[in-house]
Design an enzyme around this catalytic site. Structure first.
Site, short mmCIF file in Angstrom:
data_model
loop_
_atom_site.label_atom_id
_atom_site.label_comp_id
_atom_site.label_asym_id
_atom_site.label_seq_id
_atom_site.Cartn_x
_atom_site.Cartn_y
_atom_site.Cartn_z
N SER A 183 -11.07 -1.02 -0.35
CA SER A 183 -9.77 -0.97 0.33
C SER A 183 -9.92 -1.25 1.81
CB SER A 183 -9.13 0.41 0.15
OG SER A 183 -8.56 0.55 -1.11
N HIS A 229 -3.58 6.04 3.59
CA HIS A 229 -4.31 4.84 3.14
C HIS A 229 -3.66 3.56 3.67
CE1 HIS A 229 -5.91 1.88 0.19
NE2 HIS A 229 -6.93 2.71 0.03
N ASP A 264 0.85 -1.20 0.00
CA ASP A 264 0.00 0.00 0.00
C ASP A 264 0.89 1.25 0.00
OD1 ASP A 264 -2.25 1.88 0.77
OD2 ASP A 264 -3.30 -0.01 1.09
#
Length: 729
Positions: A518, A187, A119
């Site tokens: 996600s 994220h 990620d």
């Protein structure tokens, strides 16, 4: 242009350095000189699979593609990134109390399982990743932290690496300060902490959602592999060459689970870097979990389609952060938000963003609250009504509204968004309402010259019904590469998820609320960690089967799960259903698969024995009469049924001895016959085969797809459920 050249598995008798040397020699035979190879080579993949990434012109790429040693030449593609109450909703705890029958208790919270996350890196400073109370790192671990000064390892965060050579080859050099696994975007920290973050009490956002943040395997060790970088004007963000290299490192380092919340357009498996890399991970016994994508509700939008991986859609929980719109005509509209309240009570003037258009802006851009499309003189001090969409983020619209001087913002869904609502921590007081309520609001704005309204302070509401239901953004089937394989496999909480974040962003939020597949992906990765802890002998296929065959297909009203438009959610949106961790730990029976089963699957794709051998690392002969319908998947999909078809499956007993009886909910217009209809298992590990014969029964005209379910039941304890999907030729 940059390409990935896949040469298959590695020769175990060769050292990594020897394989790397062979890449230099092989590439040199095409490019003609050592100097050109030095300039061209980006990565050598030499630890877990055989290949390299390089800068090549189209002619050289074509030469390589024709070489007999090459399986595939894949153009290096960019991928896009696809987030405390959810574990309570999934029944691992109840009001903060963890019972003795919880999978958390049985699996010791995933103690010493190692979860990798590919990620945007990790905000290592977060409490979710501190190592208080952790013992030594598991002895099998071979990884570590690059650039220890900037992102130091500890006994919780045991790995942090970064890969950006592929990204830089396509988009240009990054600032040297970016050569670190530190998460500047948030994220990656969010997804990693959702999968394996610590118990962190007292977490909230603007005073809302107060509780204990935690991951699915809260005592797991975690490792971050940074493969995503700030997007450029040319696109990008996460590059295939970097992702494949991170996969290879994670496999070599000794991880148990790989969670990867990103994706791109589907491709044939031998031409898909993520499919190839995940295949080699599964060969090593590592379960790979992918997000399904955020391009729903468009049919066929699901991505990450490899049958050896788990693909996860997104659904809601029973918690909302409610903020209402009160209008002067006494209309009251429910919205969701995590923003701060308006500074004073009482009505504010409202304005449709279309009526606040800047002189040179288009009406559509103004309606969407696009940057530069609003006249601050018309907006100042008012609550601005904006339409969702237009390639702009929801929070981004709030930034535009605040910059124009708005006192607040009401974000209205477009028709395609339906009833899907997201609670965001906007930079100004704001709330988000449905398409139907947006129509009511616009009607009110058009009915008066002085529209007035108020946005109430957000409040937490629990036990919302119905829940779960499918998020509108969650990508849908059918599978566009192999229609006979149902994707997504499963759904999990992915709407309004609170987890750790980067404190590099403004406003600074140590924990943030995000939505997307996600966020659902690491929920499943966390559960996989628990299952691997309690069942270390289970294969990735057995774990997938346990999750799929025990999933919930009903909501908390006891009715079938719904989609974003309040219609019954079908298997193309929810897969096998909503994950049920406690039931998954003891499924009774599993649809297990070996590496050879996956090779047989590739045979059905028309790959010849030479290509199959490259995947398998040893000679392999495709079986005769090999049918994709007999691939031992936990779901059953028949594409373009013509006449009668028979499907074969194998079930492996992972529970006590018992007798299972079959029950079928036949798809409309399809007759289904199962033989035998009773299976008897005398011991654990025993395998039994059954056949399922289907044909159109002529009772109804079948258009598109029809759906059903196969259930093997052993009294009250075990109910092994498989989705059935059929289309007719």
């Amino acid at each position: 242009m940059s390409y990935i050249v896949y040469l298959g598995g590695i020769n175990q008798e060769l050292e990594a350095s020897q394989i790397k040397d062979s890449h230099f020699e092989f590439l040199g035979s095409i490019l003609g000189s050592k100097e050109r190879v030095d300039e061209a080579l980006i990565y050598s993949y030499n630890k877990q699979f055989n290949g390299f990434a390089a800068l090549l012109d189209e002619e050289d790429a074509a030469k390589l593609a024709e070489h007999p040693d090459v399986v595939s030449v894949i153009q290096n593609k960019g991928r896009k990134l696809h987030t405390t109450h959810s574990w309570d909703f999934l029944k691992l705890e109840k009001n903060g109390v963890i019972g003795s029958s919880s999978l958390w208790t049985k699996a010791k919270f995933g103690e010493n399982i190692i979860i990798a996350n590919l990620d945007t890196g990790v905000w290592h400073e977060s409490k979710s990743f501190n190592d208080y109370g952790y013992g030594p790192i598991p002895s099998k671990w071979k990884g570590g932290c690059e650039n220890q000064t900037l992102v130091p390892c500890n006994n919780k965060l045991i790995g942090a690496k970064y890969y950006n050579k592929g990204f830089q080859a396509r988009y240009g050099k990054l600032n040297s300060s970016m050569n670190t696994a530190h998460d500047h975007e948030g994220h990656g920290s969010h997804t990693l902490s959702t999968a394996g973050g610590n118990f962190v009490p007292g977490v909230s956002i603007n005073g809302l959602g107060t509780g204990t943040a935690k991951g699915g395997s809260p005592r797991a060790r975690v490792a971050a592999y940074k493969v995503c970088w700030p997007p450029t004007l040319l696109g990008g963000q996460c590059d295939d060459a970097d992702i494949v290299k991170a996969f290879e490192s994670a496999i070599h380092d000794g991880v148990d689970v790989i969670s990867i919340s990103l994706g791109g357009p589907p491709a044939e498996y031998k031409n898909d870097g993520l499919a190839i890399a995940s295949f080699h991970a599964v060969k090593k016994g590592i379960t790979v979990v992918f997000s399904a994508g955020n391009d729903g509700p468009t049919p066929g939008s699901v991505t990450n389609l490899a049958p050896w991986a788990i693909t996860v859609g997104a659904s809601t929980t029973d918690r909302e952060f409610q903020s209402f719109v009160d209008l002067a005509n006494e209309l009251n509209l429910k919205g969701l938000s995590m923003s701060k309240p308006l500074p004073h009570s009482g009505f504010y003037p409202l304005i449709n963003a279309a009526n606040a258009k800047a002189q040179n802006a288009s009406m559509m851009n103004a309606t969407l609250c696009a940057k530069g499309a609003l006249d601050p003189k018309k907006v100042e001090g008012k609550i601005l009504v904006c339409l969702r969409g237009g390639n702009m983020g929801r929070v981004e619209k709030g930034v535009v509204a605040a910059s124009a001087g708005a006192a607040g913002m009401i974000l209205c869904n477009a028709e395609a968004d339906g009833n899907e609502l997201i609670a965001d921590p906007h930079v100004l007081p704001a709330t988000h309402i449905t398409y139907a309520d947006g129509l009511r609001l616009y009607a009110y704005l058009n009915s008066t010259n002085e529209p007035l309204g108020y946005i109430t302070q957000p409040e937490t509401a629990l036990n919302i019904k119905p829940a779960p239901f499918m998020a509108g953004f969650s990508s849908r089937g059918p599978n566009t590469i192999t229609p006979e394989i149902l994707k997504p496999d499963i759904t999990a909480p992915g709407v309004n998820i609170i987890a750790a974040y980067s404190e590099n962003e403004e406003p600074v939020l140590p924990y943030n609320i995000l939505s997307g597949t996600s966020m659902s992906c690491p929920h499943v990765a966390g559960v996989v960690g628990l299952l691997k802890s309690i069942h270390p002998d289970w294969s990735p296929a057995a774990i997938k089967s346990a999750i799929m065959t025990t999933a919930n297909i009903k909501d908390n009203n006891g009715s079938p799960m719904l989609d974003e438009n309040k219609n019954e959610a079908n298997q193309f949106s929810r897969g096998a259903g909503d994950i049920d961790p406690n039931r998954a730990m003891n499924p009774g029976l599993v649809y297990d698969s070996t590496v050879n089963d996956y090779l047989d699957f590739l045979c059905t794709r028309g790959y010849n024995n030479t290509i199959i051998q490259k995947f398998s690392d040893h000679p392999y002969q495709c079986p005769e009469n090999n049918s994709i319908l007999d691939f031992n998947y936990p779901s059953i999909t028949v594409h373009k049924l013509n006449g009668t078809v028979t499907v074969t499956r194998r079930l492996t007993n992972v529970g006590p001895p018992g007798i299972y009886t079959v029950r079928v909910k036949s798809p409309a217009g399809i007759s289904v016959d199962v033989k035998p209809n009773i299976l008897s298992f005398g011991k654990k590990g025993e395998v039994q085969k059954f056949e399922l014969t289907m044909k159109a029964d002529g009772t109804s005209v079948i258009r598109d797809y029809v759906f059903g379910e196969l259930i093997w039941s052993n009294g009250k304890h075990y109910h092994v459920k498989s989705p059935i999907v059929v289309s007719v030729a």
